[in-house]
Write a protein that holds these residues in place. Structure first.
Motif, PDB file in Angstrom:
ATOM      1  N   ASP A 158      17.665 -80.520  25.969  1.00 34.25           N
ATOM      2  CA  ASP A 158      17.894 -80.879  24.671  1.00 34.25           C
ATOM      3  C   ASP A 158      17.190 -81.772  23.387  1.00 34.25           C
ATOM      4  OD1 ASP A 158      20.022 -80.556  26.611  1.00 34.25           O
ATOM      5  OD2 ASP A 158      19.142 -82.397  28.074  1.00 34.25           O
ATOM      6  N   GLU A 159      15.896 -82.398  24.214  1.00 31.32           N
ATOM      7  CA  GLU A 159      14.820 -82.702  23.071  1.00 31.32           C
ATOM      8  C   GLU A 159      14.700 -81.716  22.273  1.00 31.32           C
ATOM      9  OE1 GLU A 159      12.325 -84.720  24.414  1.00 31.32           O
ATOM     10  OE2 GLU A 159      13.172 -86.301  24.755  1.00 31.32           O
ATOM     11  N   ARG A 160      14.118 -81.038  21.919  1.00 36.27           N
ATOM     12  CA  ARG A 160      13.984 -79.553  21.078  1.00 36.27           C
ATOM     13  C   ARG A 160      15.023 -78.911  20.281  1.00 36.27           C
ATOM     14  NH1 ARG A 160      11.073 -76.847  24.128  1.00 36.27           N
ATOM     15  NH2 ARG A 160      13.183 -75.354  25.414  1.00 36.27           N
ATOM     16  N   ASN A 161      16.393 -79.379  20.758  1.00 35.37           N
ATOM     17  CA  ASN A 161      18.140 -78.890  20.419  1.00 35.37           C
ATOM     18  C   ASN A 161      18.108 -79.736  19.252  1.00 35.37           C
ATOM     19  OD1 ASN A 161      18.079 -76.730  21.673  1.00 35.37           O
ATOM     20  ND2 ASN A 161      19.922 -77.388  23.139  1.00 35.37           N
ATOM     21  N   ALA A 162      17.868 -80.998  19.816  1.00 39.81           N
ATOM     22  CA  ALA A 162      17.653 -82.530  18.630  1.00 39.81           C
ATOM     23  C   ALA A 162      16.829 -82.041  17.168  1.00 39.81           C
ATOM     24  CB  ALA A 162      18.082 -82.955  19.379  1.00 39.81           C
ATOM     25  N   MET A 163      16.016 -82.202  17.444  1.00 39.57           N
ATOM     26  CA  MET A 163      14.830 -81.817  16.488  1.00 39.57           C
ATOM     27  C   MET A 163      15.280 -80.444  15.760  1.00 39.57           C
ATOM     28  SD  MET A 163      11.444 -82.255  17.845  1.00 39.57           S
ATOM     29  CE  MET A 163      10.675 -83.261  18.881  1.00 39.57           C
ATOM     30  N   ASN A 164      15.660 -79.566  16.189  1.00 40.61           N
ATOM     31  CA  ASN A 164      15.782 -78.548  15.144  1.00 40.61           C
ATOM     32  C   ASN A 164      17.368 -78.333  14.464  1.00 40.61           C
ATOM     33  OD1 ASN A 164      14.066 -76.972  15.824  1.00 40.61           O
ATOM     34  ND2 ASN A 164      15.268 -75.836  18.309  1.00 40.61           N
ATOM     35  N   PHE A 165      18.109 -79.166  15.082  1.00 42.62           N
ATOM     36  CA  PHE A 165      19.208 -79.790  14.499  1.00 42.62           C
ATOM     37  C   PHE A 165      19.278 -80.918  13.255  1.00 42.62           C
ATOM     38  CE2 PHE A 165      22.544 -83.574  14.144  1.00 42.62           C
ATOM     39  CZ  PHE A 165      23.613 -82.169  13.844  1.00 42.62           C
ATOM     40  N   ALA A 166      18.189 -81.508  14.062  1.00 45.03           N
ATOM     41  CA  ALA A 166      18.424 -82.324  12.439  1.00 45.03           C
ATOM     42  C   ALA A 166      17.260 -81.697  11.411  1.00 45.03           C
ATOM     43  CB  ALA A 166      17.177 -83.908  13.302  1.00 45.03           C
ATOM     44  N   ARG A 167      16.060 -81.444  11.971  1.00 45.22           N
ATOM     45  CA  ARG A 167      16.029 -80.164  10.886  1.00 45.22           C
ATOM     46  C   ARG A 167      16.414 -79.511   9.926  1.00 45.22           C
ATOM     47  NH1 ARG A 167      11.072 -79.175  14.537  1.00 45.22           N
ATOM     48  NH2 ARG A 167       9.759 -81.391  14.873  1.00 45.22           N
ATOM     49  N   ASP A 168      17.769 -78.654  10.798  1.00 46.16           N
ATOM     50  CA  ASP A 168      18.100 -77.749  10.012  1.00 46.16           C
ATOM     51  C   ASP A 168      19.382 -78.559   8.632  1.00 46.16           C
ATOM     52  OD1 ASP A 168      18.110 -75.445  11.396  1.00 46.16           O
ATOM     53  OD2 ASP A 168      19.382 -75.441  12.420  1.00 46.16           O
ATOM     54  N   VAL A 169      20.165 -79.703   9.402  1.00 45.61           N
ATOM     55  CA  VAL A 169      20.456 -80.578   8.666  1.00 45.61           C
ATOM     56  C   VAL A 169      19.772 -80.598   7.361  1.00 45.61           C
ATOM     57  CG1 VAL A 169      21.535 -82.504   8.296  1.00 45.61           C
ATOM     58  CG2 VAL A 169      21.888 -81.339  10.164  1.00 45.61           C
ATOM     59  N   ILE A 170      18.762 -81.487   7.238  1.00 46.50           N
ATOM     60  CA  ILE A 170      17.802 -82.113   6.608  1.00 46.50           C
ATOM     61  C   ILE A 170      17.367 -80.681   5.305  1.00 46.50           C
ATOM     62  CG2 ILE A 170      15.718 -83.030   5.746  1.00 46.50           C
ATOM     63  CD1 ILE A 170      15.431 -84.060   8.240  1.00 46.50           C
ATOM     64  N   ALA A 171      17.476 -79.651   5.720  1.00 45.51           N
ATOM     65  CA  ALA A 171      16.942 -78.262   4.958  1.00 45.51           C
ATOM     66  C   ALA A 171      18.389 -78.384   4.102  1.00 45.51           C
ATOM     67  CB  ALA A 171      16.526 -77.336   5.862  1.00 45.51           C
ATOM     68  N   ARG A 172      19.691 -78.386   4.453  1.00 45.65           N
ATOM     69  CA  ARG A 172      20.947 -77.660   4.521  1.00 45.65           C
ATOM     70  C   ARG A 172      20.529 -78.898   2.960  1.00 45.65           C
ATOM     71  NH1 ARG A 172      24.859 -77.938   8.393  1.00 45.65           N
ATOM     72  NH2 ARG A 172      23.594 -77.094   9.949  1.00 45.65           N
ATOM     73  N   THR A 173      20.880 -79.959   3.425  1.00 44.03           N
ATOM     74  CA  THR A 173      20.749 -81.559   2.616  1.00 44.03           C
ATOM     75  C   THR A 173      20.246 -81.824   1.492  1.00 44.03           C
ATOM     76  OG1 THR A 173      20.988 -82.445   4.606  1.00 44.03           O
ATOM     77  CG2 THR A 173      20.663 -84.360   2.119  1.00 44.03           C
ATOM     78  N   ASP A 174      18.819 -80.565   1.359  1.00 45.38           N
ATOM     79  CA  ASP A 174      17.293 -80.839   0.685  1.00 45.38           C
ATOM     80  C   ASP A 174      18.397 -79.744  -0.213  1.00 45.38           C
ATOM     81  OD1 ASP A 174      15.697 -82.405   0.903  1.00 45.38           O
ATOM     82  OD2 ASP A 174      14.287 -81.401   2.481  1.00 45.38           O
ATOM     83  N   THR A 175      18.881 -79.355  -0.140  1.00 37.78           N
ATOM     84  CA  THR A 175      19.384 -77.684  -1.196  1.00 37.78           C
ATOM     85  C   THR A 175      20.236 -78.250  -1.912  1.00 37.78           C
ATOM     86  OG1 THR A 175      19.953 -77.135   0.518  1.00 37.78           O
ATOM     87  CG2 THR A 175      17.932 -76.198   0.609  1.00 37.78           C
TER      88      THR A 175
END
Ligand SMILES: Cc1cc2nc3c(=O)[nH]c(=O)nc-3n(C[C@H](O)[C@H](O)[C@H](O)COP(=O)(O)O)c2cc1C
Length: 175
Positions: A158-175
């Protein structure tokens, strides 16, 4: 990017995911993290991206988080993503789905750019065990299996999935 991780927690599961997200993005970003009563004191308008976290309560998002979300302005500058913890092994999948539908609809209604919602199971507070077990009319063995399953969450996956989710969101927000 100015990031806020804001959440409500009663028994620590949502907090565990909030802290995991915080840790997972801290190599590249500084984020503000706050919870519970502090939710009512902060302005989301000071941030570019807000992760909002809640337990599932009575088949929907918790009341403190709902209160904060309904008070948000229309078409704000900040973008939003959610994270939900629940006890679907003992309740129902449709409960946390309802939380996700709520977030999605609220963002559509308020024209907030929304990046989806992470969900995972959490432990169920021990004081609720007898009540939920009775309502389900199941054997002790079956109930004990459910409790054992819930007690493993949030876990490392769950922790790994949450981290990946957050990083994906940030990557999308950054662009
Ligand atoms: C008052 C109360 C109501 C709950 N209702 C639900 C529910 O309807 N559906 C569900 O899946 N879990 C339900 N749960 C379980 C919580 O969503 C789950 O344990 C969650 O991970 C708790 O998060 P927290 O530890 O951050 O408070 C409920 C828990 C409490 C305390």
């Amino acid at each position: 990017m100015r990031i806020l991780i804001a959440y409500y927690t009663q028994t620590g599961n949502t907090e565990q995911i909030a802290r995991t997200i915080h840790k997972g993005i801290s190599d590249a970003h500084t984020a503000t993290i706050l919870k519970n009563d502090a939710l009512d004191t902060i302005s989301f308008g000071n941030f570019d991206l807000v992760f909002i976290g809640s337990p599932c309560h009575a088949g929907t998002i918790s009341e403190p988080v709902r209160r904060v979300l309904t008070s948000l302005p229309d078409k704000p500058y900040f973008q939003l993503a959610g994270f939900i913890t629940h006890a679907s092994a003992a309740y129902s999948k449709s409960d946390y789905e309802q939380c996700m539908i709520y977030l999605d609809s609220l963002c559509k209604k308020k024209r907030i750019t929304y990046h989806g919602c992470f969900e995972c199971q959490g432990k169920l507070a021990p004081q609720l065990h007898d009540f939920i077990k009775k309502s389900k009319k199941i054997s002790d063995d079956e109930w004990n299996r459910m409790v054992a399953e819930m007690n493993e969450h949030p876990g490392a996956d769950d922790e790994r999935n949450a981290m990946n989710f957050a990083r994906d969101v940030i990557a999308r927000t950054d662009t």
